[in-house]
Design an enzyme around this catalytic site. Structure first.
Site, PDB file in Angstrom:
ATOM      1  N   GLY A  11       0.791  -1.235   0.000  1.00  0.00           N
ATOM      2  CA  GLY A  11       0.000   0.000   0.000  1.00  0.00           C
ATOM      3  C   GLY A  11       0.819   1.278   0.000  1.00  0.00           C
ATOM      4  O   GLY A  11       0.350   2.311   0.475  1.00  0.00           O
ATOM      5  N   SER A  12       2.033   1.230  -0.577  1.00  0.00           N
ATOM      6  CA  SER A  12       2.810   2.483  -0.611  1.00  0.00           C
ATOM      7  C   SER A  12       2.141   3.511  -1.532  1.00  0.00           C
ATOM      8  O   SER A  12       2.216   4.714  -1.282  1.00  0.00           O
ATOM      9  CB  SER A  12       4.259   2.224  -1.035  1.00  0.00           C
ATOM     10  OG  SER A  12       4.326   1.843  -2.384  1.00  0.00           O
ATOM     11  N   ASN A  13       1.487   3.040  -2.584  1.00  0.00           N
ATOM     12  CA  ASN A  13       0.746   3.987  -3.439  1.00  0.00           C
ATOM     13  C   ASN A  13      -0.457   4.562  -2.701  1.00  0.00           C
ATOM     14  O   ASN A  13      -0.768   5.746  -2.835  1.00  0.00           O
ATOM     15  CB  ASN A  13       0.311   3.311  -4.741  1.00  0.00           C
ATOM     16  CG  ASN A  13       1.446   3.250  -5.739  1.00  0.00           C
ATOM     17  OD1 ASN A  13       1.818   4.259  -6.328  1.00  0.00           O
ATOM     18  ND2 ASN A  13       2.035   2.072  -5.902  1.00  0.00           N
ATOM     19  N   ARG A  65     -16.603 -15.278  -9.275  1.00  0.00           N
ATOM     20  CA  ARG A  65     -15.968 -13.955  -9.416  1.00  0.00           C
ATOM     21  C   ARG A  65     -16.993 -12.843  -9.596  1.00  0.00           C
ATOM     22  O   ARG A  65     -16.816 -11.734  -9.110  1.00  0.00           O
ATOM     23  CB  ARG A  65     -15.018 -13.959 -10.612  1.00  0.00           C
ATOM     24  CG  ARG A  65     -13.743 -14.681 -10.325  1.00  0.00           C
ATOM     25  CD  ARG A  65     -12.830 -14.681 -11.533  1.00  0.00           C
ATOM     26  NE  ARG A  65     -11.621 -15.426 -11.246  1.00  0.00           N
ATOM     27  CZ  ARG A  65     -10.545 -14.898 -10.658  1.00  0.00           C
ATOM     28  NH1 ARG A  65     -10.517 -13.639 -10.312  1.00  0.00           N
ATOM     29  NH2 ARG A  65      -9.493 -15.651 -10.408  1.00  0.00           N
ATOM     30  N   MET A  90      -4.473  -7.251  -6.754  1.00  0.00           N
ATOM     31  CA  MET A  90      -4.026  -8.425  -7.507  1.00  0.00           C
ATOM     32  C   MET A  90      -5.154  -9.245  -8.127  1.00  0.00           C
ATOM     33  O   MET A  90      -4.915 -10.306  -8.688  1.00  0.00           O
ATOM     34  CB  MET A  90      -3.180  -9.333  -6.596  1.00  0.00           C
ATOM     35  CG  MET A  90      -1.967  -8.645  -5.993  1.00  0.00           C
ATOM     36  SD  MET A  90      -0.899  -7.884  -7.219  1.00  0.00           S
ATOM     37  CE  MET A  90      -0.134  -9.342  -7.894  1.00  0.00           C
ATOM     38  N   ILE A  92      -8.492  -9.792 -10.770  1.00  0.00           N
ATOM     39  CA  ILE A  92      -8.964  -9.303 -12.079  1.00  0.00           C
ATOM     40  C   ILE A  92     -10.490  -9.210 -12.025  1.00  0.00           C
ATOM     41  O   ILE A  92     -11.155 -10.091 -11.481  1.00  0.00           O
ATOM     42  CB  ILE A  92      -8.552 -10.294 -13.182  1.00  0.00           C
ATOM     43  CG1 ILE A  92      -7.032 -10.446 -13.190  1.00  0.00           C
ATOM     44  CG2 ILE A  92      -9.040  -9.836 -14.541  1.00  0.00           C
ATOM     45  CD1 ILE A  92      -6.571 -11.693 -13.885  1.00  0.00           C
ATOM     46  N   ASN A 107      -5.410   2.114 -12.981  1.00  0.00           N
ATOM     47  CA  ASN A 107      -4.401   1.241 -12.388  1.00  0.00           C
ATOM     48  C   ASN A 107      -3.009   1.842 -12.625  1.00  0.00           C
ATOM     49  O   ASN A 107      -2.817   2.580 -13.586  1.00  0.00           O
ATOM     50  CB  ASN A 107      -4.478  -0.141 -13.056  1.00  0.00           C
ATOM     51  CG  ASN A 107      -3.520  -1.141 -12.442  1.00  0.00           C
ATOM     52  OD1 ASN A 107      -3.367  -1.194 -11.218  1.00  0.00           O
ATOM     53  ND2 ASN A 107      -2.864  -1.925 -13.259  1.00  0.00           N
ATOM     54  N   HIS A 109       1.004   0.660 -13.145  1.00  0.00           N
ATOM     55  CA  HIS A 109       1.745  -0.555 -13.495  1.00  0.00           C
ATOM     56  C   HIS A 109       3.239  -0.220 -13.653  1.00  0.00           C
ATOM     57  O   HIS A 109       3.578   0.778 -14.287  1.00  0.00           O
ATOM     58  CB  HIS A 109       1.182  -1.121 -14.811  1.00  0.00           C
ATOM     59  CG  HIS A 109       1.852  -2.377 -15.226  1.00  0.00           C
ATOM     60  ND1 HIS A 109       1.529  -3.602 -14.676  1.00  0.00           N
ATOM     61  CD2 HIS A 109       2.864  -2.602 -16.104  1.00  0.00           C
ATOM     62  CE1 HIS A 109       2.302  -4.530 -15.212  1.00  0.00           C
ATOM     63  NE2 HIS A 109       3.115  -3.954 -16.084  1.00  0.00           N
TER      64      HIS A 109
HETATM   65  C1  GRF Z   1       3.200  -1.208  -7.602  1.00  0.00           C
HETATM   66  O1  GRF Z   1       4.497  -1.373  -8.091  1.00  0.00           O
HETATM   67  C2  GRF Z   1       2.215  -1.111  -8.724  1.00  0.00           C
HETATM   68  O2  GRF Z   1       2.759  -0.590  -9.886  1.00  0.00           O
HETATM   69  C3  GRF Z   1       1.809  -2.537  -8.954  1.00  0.00           C
HETATM   70  O3  GRF Z   1       1.803  -3.114  -7.675  1.00  0.00           O
HETATM   71  C4  GRF Z   1       2.712  -2.424  -6.822  1.00  0.00           C
HETATM   72  C5  GRF Z   1       1.969  -2.032  -5.572  1.00  0.00           C
HETATM   73  O4  GRF Z   1       2.800  -1.447  -4.613  1.00  0.00           O
HETATM   74  N1  GRF Z   1       0.509  -2.605  -9.613  1.00  0.00           N
HETATM   75  P1  GRF Z   1       2.198  -0.836  -3.274  1.00  0.00           P
HETATM   76  O5  GRF Z   1       1.348  -1.918  -2.619  1.00  0.00           O
HETATM   77  O6  GRF Z   1       1.399   0.358  -3.640  1.00  0.00           O
HETATM   78  O7  GRF Z   1       3.385  -0.511  -2.437  1.00  0.00           O
END
Ligand code: GRF
Length: 205
Positions: A11-13, A65, A90, A92, A107, A109
């Site tokens: 969850g760093s994003n 799903r 993770m 779909i 998203n 990536h």
């Molecule tokens: C990130 O590198 C993102 O690009 C990919 O999954 C990773 C998630 O990182 N989809 P975080 O959990 O946000 O640290």
């Protein structure tokens, strides 16, 4: 603008979105809910710390799903979410969900799509000996990592890079571009014209 974050891992994003947008009232962005498929995801801890409501939707608790997607949809509607932001999510979505929320799910990536889609994008870029990789923010479509591209940032691959060092530098860029793109949405600057994403510069006052 009310947004939902979907995250499966660290969850760093999510943290970047909390720090740069959610905690800044002038951003116009509020994270109203965080949803995870993994009850132990550290992202849930980060959300709770910021007093953001959390929900866990585990696929194994549903008949299929589509039923799990319907639960996510129910939560999203209940919180009146306007943009669904995947941040290391993770799972779909099924076509029904994707169609319902077309151009409302984004998203991030860790590669310059369409190069290196899928979960091993960082190690695949290294194995290919590519000289430049990067970060892509895109709309979510039925295929994996295939939707219209909103923004990309290049990152050079260094001679002594391994997966950890390269991913770390990619994440630095993710933490800048992802909040920026969400802000553009909040300012209504993003339009899609036949797969081409157009970002209109804000009008000068
Ligand atoms: C990130 O590198 C993102 O690009 C990919 O999954 C990773 C998630 O990182 N989809 P975080 O959990 O946000 O640290």
């Amino acid at each position: 603008m009310k947004i939902a974050i979907l995250a499966s891992g660290n969850g760093s994003n999510l943290q970047a979105l909390i720090d740069q947008l959610h905690l800044d009232p002038s951003s116009g962005v509020e994270i109203v809910v965080t949803i995870s498929d993994r009850p132990k995801a550290y992202a849930l801890h980060r959300a709770k710390k910021a007093e953001i409501p959390t929900h866990v939707v585990q696929l194994k608790r549903f008949s299929d799903r589509n039923a799990a997607d319907a639960k996510i949809s129910e939560i999203i509607e209940a919180y009146e979410v306007e943009l669904i932001v995947l941040a290391g999510y993770m799972k779909i979505f099924q076509p029904q969900f994707v169609q319902k929320y077309r151009h409302k799910v984004i998203n991030v990536h860790p590669s310059l799509l369409p190069a290196f889609p899928g979960i091993h994008s960082v190690s695949n870029a290294l194995a290919y000996r590519t000289k430049i990789t990067g970060v892509t923010v895109h709309f979510v479509e039925e295929g994996i990592d295939t939707g219209p591209i909103i923004a990309q940032v290049p990152v050079p691959v260094l001679d002594d890079d391994d997966e950890t060092s390269l991913h770390r530098r990619l994440q630095v860029e993710e933490h800048e571009i992802y909040p920026q793109v969400v802000k553009w949405f909040a300012e209504d600057l993003i339009q899609v014209d036949n797969r081409k994403v157009v970002i209109t510069p804000p009008k000068k006052r």
